[in-house]
Enzyme design. Sequence first.
Site, short mmCIF file in Angstrom:
data_model
loop_
_atom_site.label_atom_id
_atom_site.label_comp_id
_atom_site.label_asym_id
_atom_site.label_seq_id
_atom_site.Cartn_x
_atom_site.Cartn_y
_atom_site.Cartn_z
N ASP A 104 -10.44 4.45 -2.52
CA ASP A 104 -9.30 5.03 -3.23
C ASP A 104 -9.83 5.78 -4.44
O ASP A 104 -11.04 5.91 -4.64
CB ASP A 104 -8.28 3.95 -3.62
CG ASP A 104 -8.75 3.08 -4.78
OD1 ASP A 104 -9.97 3.07 -5.08
OD2 ASP A 104 -7.90 2.42 -5.42
N GLU B 290 0.83 -1.21 0.00
CA GLU B 290 0.00 0.00 0.00
C GLU B 290 0.86 1.26 0.00
O GLU B 290 0.53 2.25 -0.65
CB GLU B 290 -0.95 -0.01 1.20
CG GLU B 290 -2.05 -1.06 1.12
CD GLU B 290 -3.00 -0.86 -0.06
OE1 GLU B 290 -3.00 0.24 -0.66
OE2 GLU B 290 -3.74 -1.79 -0.39
N TYR C 218 -6.95 5.87 4.15
CA TYR C 218 -7.09 4.81 3.14
C TYR C 218 -6.21 3.60 3.48
O TYR C 218 -6.68 2.46 3.48
CB TYR C 218 -6.74 5.31 1.74
CG TYR C 218 -6.51 4.13 0.80
CD1 TYR C 218 -7.59 3.41 0.31
CD2 TYR C 218 -5.21 3.69 0.51
CE1 TYR C 218 -7.38 2.28 -0.47
CE2 TYR C 218 -5.00 2.57 -0.27
CZ TYR C 218 -6.09 1.88 -0.76
OH TYR C 218 -5.90 0.74 -1.52
#
Length: 287
Positions: free
Chosen positions: A135, A34, A117
């Site tokens: 996202d 991520e 997020y």
Amino acid sequence: MSIAPATSDWFEGNGRDLPWRRPGFTAWGTLVSEFMLQQTPVVRVIPRLEEWLDRWPTPADLAAAPSGDAVRAWASLGYPRRALALHAAAVAITERHVGVVPHDVPSLLALPGVGDYTARAVAVFAYGHRHPVVDVNIRRVIARAVHGQGEPGPAAKRDLADMEAILPESVTDARRANVAIMELGAVVCTARSPRCDACPIADQCAWRLAGYPAFEGKRAPVQKKFAGSDRQVRGLIMAELRASDVPVTADEVALVCALEEQRVRALAGLLADGLVVAVDDAYQLPD
């Protein structure tokens, strides 16, 4: 009618085979992926992710290494401050959580470099919790399919509420819906050339049913061109330092950019960000 069922069914036969989606992929690997995927294409992330996890398979492994090693290994992924933040997160995980990536959103948010997020993505994709994950790809699908707008516009809190309303109650189904809608936005409902003929929710899409009206809302700021920018010069300086095992002199740094004012400004920014340290009349990556 929720867009989750049709999207999830489509994903089962059309989702890409990505490392972080495979059974057994670790929570640490999910967190690293991520960080790397922020503003970086998947095709560039996959080889670097594999190298990174081979070298530092746990947070403790990375925490034990100098932060400069993390910056050097980041190589051409861009935005190298992410490497420093990831190293700091590894240190925090090692010290506060006995080397185990936390599973709850508040603890994840307390880690360096982890925003809303990323915290939700790790909690959902690594640990299977039920949270809406939003996202840019999911925001675009919601804007079009739910609100009938061609673009999502600037970030808005309503996207989380919209995604929460879309998610099935089942934890397993909710996790699948998150990744499925994200994938739909990434490969079908793209920003410039949406492939409506291949979309599993085309018959539900408010934007399509309205005749694809032009977007009239506020747009997110357009990113400045990379070529000739301070960001490009920062990258050139970083590349010079990553390629050297010894401090790079000021004269050598001067060779990467002929414009002194821009070079000085870029170097000052790197020093302020902690990505570069001064050693006498030379520069190197942090220890």
